[in-house]
Scaffold this motif. Structure first.
Motif, PDB file in Angstrom:
ATOM      1  N   PRO A 114      -4.289   1.600  -8.470  1.00 19.29           N
ATOM      2  CA  PRO A 114      -4.958   2.947  -7.837  1.00 19.29           C
ATOM      3  C   PRO A 114      -6.368   3.421  -8.567  1.00 19.29           C
ATOM      4  N   ASN A 115      -6.157   3.431  -9.970  1.00 16.79           N
ATOM      5  CA  ASN A 115      -7.231   3.959 -10.898  1.00 16.79           C
ATOM      6  C   ASN A 115      -8.327   3.193 -11.051  1.00 16.79           C
ATOM      7  N   ASN A 147       0.915  -1.450   0.026  1.00 22.07           N
ATOM      8  CA  ASN A 147       0.123   0.079  -0.071  1.00 22.07           C
ATOM      9  C   ASN A 147       0.863   1.386   0.143  1.00 22.07           C
ATOM     10  N   ASP A 148       2.109   1.189  -0.539  1.00 20.78           N
ATOM     11  CA  ASP A 148       3.157   2.302  -0.360  1.00 20.78           C
ATOM     12  C   ASP A 148       2.595   3.369  -1.452  1.00 20.78           C
ATOM     13  N   ASN A 149       2.189   4.499  -0.800  1.00 21.34           N
ATOM     14  CA  ASN A 149       2.140   5.654  -1.842  1.00 21.34           C
ATOM     15  C   ASN A 149       2.817   6.853  -1.244  1.00 21.34           C
ATOM     16  N   ASN A 150       3.514   6.515  -0.210  1.00 17.44           N
ATOM     17  CA  ASN A 150       4.378   7.678   0.388  1.00 17.44           C
ATOM     18  C   ASN A 150       5.501   7.767   0.331  1.00 17.44           C
ATOM     19  N   ILE A 201       3.475   1.649  -6.063  1.00 20.59           N
ATOM     20  CA  ILE A 201       2.369   1.609  -6.994  1.00 20.59           C
ATOM     21  C   ILE A 201       2.423   2.108  -8.161  1.00 20.59           C
ATOM     22  N   THR A 202       2.997   3.316  -8.210  1.00 26.21           N
ATOM     23  CA  THR A 202       3.408   4.142  -9.254  1.00 26.21           C
ATOM     24  C   THR A 202       4.069   3.468 -10.413  1.00 26.21           C
ATOM     25  N   ILE A 203       5.205   2.639  -9.774  1.00 24.19           N
ATOM     26  CA  ILE A 203       6.077   2.168 -10.972  1.00 24.19           C
ATOM     27  C   ILE A 203       5.359   0.828 -11.532  1.00 24.19           C
ATOM     28  N   LEU A 204       4.592   0.051 -10.605  1.00 26.23           N
ATOM     29  CA  LEU A 204       3.956  -1.085 -11.281  1.00 26.23           C
ATOM     30  C   LEU A 204       2.679  -0.866 -12.136  1.00 26.23           C
ATOM     31  N   ILE A 248      -2.070  -5.094 -10.423  1.00 21.52           N
ATOM     32  CA  ILE A 248      -1.090  -4.362 -11.127  1.00 21.52           C
ATOM     33  C   ILE A 248       0.329  -5.383 -10.536  1.00 21.52           C
ATOM     34  N   GLY A 249       0.236  -6.287  -9.723  1.00 20.28           N
ATOM     35  CA  GLY A 249       1.148  -6.955  -9.381  1.00 20.28           C
ATOM     36  C   GLY A 249       0.988  -7.826  -7.861  1.00 20.28           C
ATOM     37  N   PHE A 250       1.720  -8.823  -7.551  1.00 18.72           N
ATOM     38  CA  PHE A 250       1.596  -9.332  -6.417  1.00 18.72           C
ATOM     39  C   PHE A 250       2.829  -9.415  -5.411  1.00 18.72           C
ATOM     40  N   LEU A 251       2.781  -9.154  -4.297  1.00 16.31           N
ATOM     41  CA  LEU A 251       3.886  -9.093  -3.313  1.00 16.31           C
ATOM     42  C   LEU A 251       3.669 -10.484  -2.367  1.00 16.31           C
TER      43      LEU A 251
END
Length: 604
Positions: free
Chosen positions: A194-195, A77-80, A89-92, A201-204
């Motif tokens: 996020p949109n 959930n990293d948006n910070n 999230i931006t990269i993926l 968009i990926g899995f951790l």
């Protein structure tokens, strides 16, 4: 009846029965109550201790999994990130078509450094990021992987089917080395666009060591034979402390799912015919359940140990108590039995039964009084014996003094008549016989003579009587000479002969008769028989001879009753006279005396 049966028991049996009722039975009851109480306490203690261990393990495991979950939440959930272009999230979320290579390389180094910062050997062993297959760094294969690498994994299938956000994965859900021993457990989180949150968009994937979980849950098992396992909501075993017990209890997915519903305190259940105590709890923020199973046999082993210990102690205490009781009761009954035995001997006539006892208790005092009583009895009996002997001698002398003076008068009258007829030879014979007769009768004052002397005395009497009755009496002595040396009361035969002549032979009229004296030795007793062929005794008078002196009617003066009484006074009630007679054919008198050798041997 019970009271009578108890009163008939020996004193030792009463003592032992009383001790059994007062010692053994209370011990058994006390042991039974103690066993039940201790069993309940032990079962409660075991379940409480296991519950405490379960809760401590559960708390620690929840904490460890919370750490894993926390890392996953932070990253997925990293948006910070400080630079707007450098967050996960931006990269993926970038499109591969407009994603320059140099930017991909830059993002790869950033992601590798970022993910590696969360890896450690304590909680998290590895972080894996599954990205778009078209990204250049999707083949980095250390921290970043292509989604194609996960297409055969079970976790990805579950994500597609359930549209879930997080998935706690057992080793069987992972695609890494499916045939090797499982070493990793994972938490897989979907990274949402996020949109458009409906798209991933990926899995951790956050990997942590299975051994960490194994080591934690092992601390739950404080009872031999117990085991703990972790399962997911589908019933799949994630970790267990003993795989062999999982197989023994045949814990399949359906059964484990059913068992996981027991989230209360320990409950008694039967699992495939095995009685168990079971507790299960859902781990917070997961779909994993922690379950502990305690075989009831393991508790029974401890309870049986206590039971066997109680039985051993009961046996030892019972044996000691019973031994002491036996020793105590035997110390009492042994002396009472000895006293009772001695009293029986006194009852049978033995007064030489003194008891040696040095104790000073009540029984010792009783034995002292018994010994004093016996001593006193011996003295009194001795005095009574001497007094009785004097009375007896006086009575015998009185009986002996009852010789009918008629016999002496008749004999002297006969001698006088012979003198008148100048029958000097006959007078001499009569005087000689009379002198011999009275010499034996007097016997120097002694009451007993030899049987030989008594036979001589009888012969002299018959000789004198034949002088009166013109030899009408024939006397035959048919006695073994071995009997001559034995003793007999003097003047025993003469009254019987007098009775045979006066009442027997002369009772038939002016006829001749025969008297036979015989005898035998048998069982240390001598029996003499005086048989005549006189008129006999009527049957109705035989039983009266020794009670009514029938001979006194003719003046014989020394009745048969007195002879019988003399013999009984001298020898005892087992001796005396017995009569057998057939009226008209004669009489036999039996004289029974003990076989005692005369002190002077043969006299005269």
């Amino acid at each position: 009846m019970r009271r009578i049966k108890f009163s008939n028991l020996k004193l030792m049996q009463k003592f032992l029965l009383s001790y059994f009722m007062l010692i053994i039975i209370p011990l058994i009851l006390l042991s039974s109550i103690t066993y039940k109480t201790v069993s309940t306490i032990l079962e409660t203690y075991i379940t409480s201790a296991t519950k405490q261990a379960f809760e401590q393990t559960y708390s620690f495991l929840s904490y460890k999994l919370y750490r894993v979950n926390d890392v996953s939440d932070i990253i997925s959930n990293d948006n910070n990130i400080t630079t707007i272009d450098s967050n996960l999230i931006t990269i993926l979320g970038k499109s591969p078509n407009t994603y320059p290579i140099n930017e991909q390389i830059k993002d790869m180094f950033f992601l590798r450094k970022y993910l590696s910062s969360y890896e450690n050997d304590i909680d998290i062993s590895n972080l894996k990021l599954y990205v778009n297959n078209d990204f250049l760094y999707s083949n980095e294969d250390y921290n970043m992987f292509s989604l194609n690498k996960a297409k055969n994994s079970k976790w990805l299938t579950i994500f597609k089917e359930n549209k879930t956000r997080n998935l706690w994965c057992p080793s069987s859900y992972l695609e890494d080395k499916p045939n090797s021993s499982p070493k990793e457990l994972s938490l897989v989180s979907a990274i949402k666009n996020p949109n458009d949150f409906s798209k991933d968009i990926g899995f951790l994937r956050v990997d942590f060591k299975k051994s960490m979980v194994d080591d934690i849950i092992k601390k739950t098992n404080s009872v031999d034979g117990s085991f703990t396992y972790i399962q997911n909501s589908k019933g799949v075993i994630v970790s267990s402390t003993d795989d062999s017990l999982i197989a023994k209890y045949n814990l399949n997915n359906t059964l484990t799912t059913s068992l996981s519903s027991n989230t209360q305190n320990f409950q008694k259940l039967t699992i495939n015919n095995n009685k168990c105590l079971l507790k299960s709890s859902l781990i917070n923020n997961t779909d994993w359940y922690m379950t502990t199973i305690i075989p009831y046999d393991s508790i029974l082993v401890k309870i049986k140990f206590i039971r066997n210990t109680l039985i051993l102690l009961l046996s030892i205490l019972g044996t000691i108590a019973f031994t002491l009781a036996y020793y105590f009761s035997n110390s009492i009954t042994r002396r009472i039995t000895k006293l009772n035995k001695s009293m029986r001997q006194v009852h049978n006539g033995s007064l030489e039964t003194y008891i040696k006892d040095s104790s000073s208790d009540e029984i010792g005092e009783l034995i002292d009084n018994y010994n004093f009583m016996i001593t006193k009895m011996v003295i009194l009996i001795d005095e009574q014996y001497k007094s009785g002997k004097e009375v007896k001698n006086a009575e015998l002398k009185a009986l002996q003094a009852q010789i009918n003076p008629h016999f002496l008068y008749n004999t002297l009258d006969m001698i006088n008549w012979m003198a008148f007829k100048d029958m000097n030879k006959e007078i001499s014979s009569a005087v000689k016989s009379l002198a011999g007769f009275y010499k034996i009768s007097l016997n120097k004052g002694k009451s007993k003579v030899s049987i030989k002397d008594e036979l001589t005395h009888a012969s002299l009497y018959v000789d004198i009587q034949n002088m009166r009755y013109s030899d009408r009496i024939k006397l035959t002595i048919d006695l073994p000479e071995e009997l001559y040396r034995y003793s007999i009361l003097k003047i025993t035969l003469q009254p019987i002969l007098e009775n045979s002549i006066s009442h027997g032979i002369l009772g038939r009229g002016n006829v001749c008769g025969e008297i036979i004296i015989s005898g035998k030795l048998e069982n240390n007793d001598i029996t003499l028989y005086v048989k005549d062929d006189g008129i006999g005794i009527p049957e109705d008078k035989i039983d009266k001879i020794l009670t009514d002196d029938i001979s006194s009617e003719t003046g014989s003066g020394y009745g048969l009753k007195n002879i019988d009484k003399r013999l009984k006074l001298s020898y005892g009630e087992g001796y005396g006279l017995t009569f057998k007679s057939q009226y008209g054919h004669g009489t036999t008198v039996e004289i029974k005396i003990p076989a005692t050798v005369h002190e002077d041997g043969f006299v005269l």
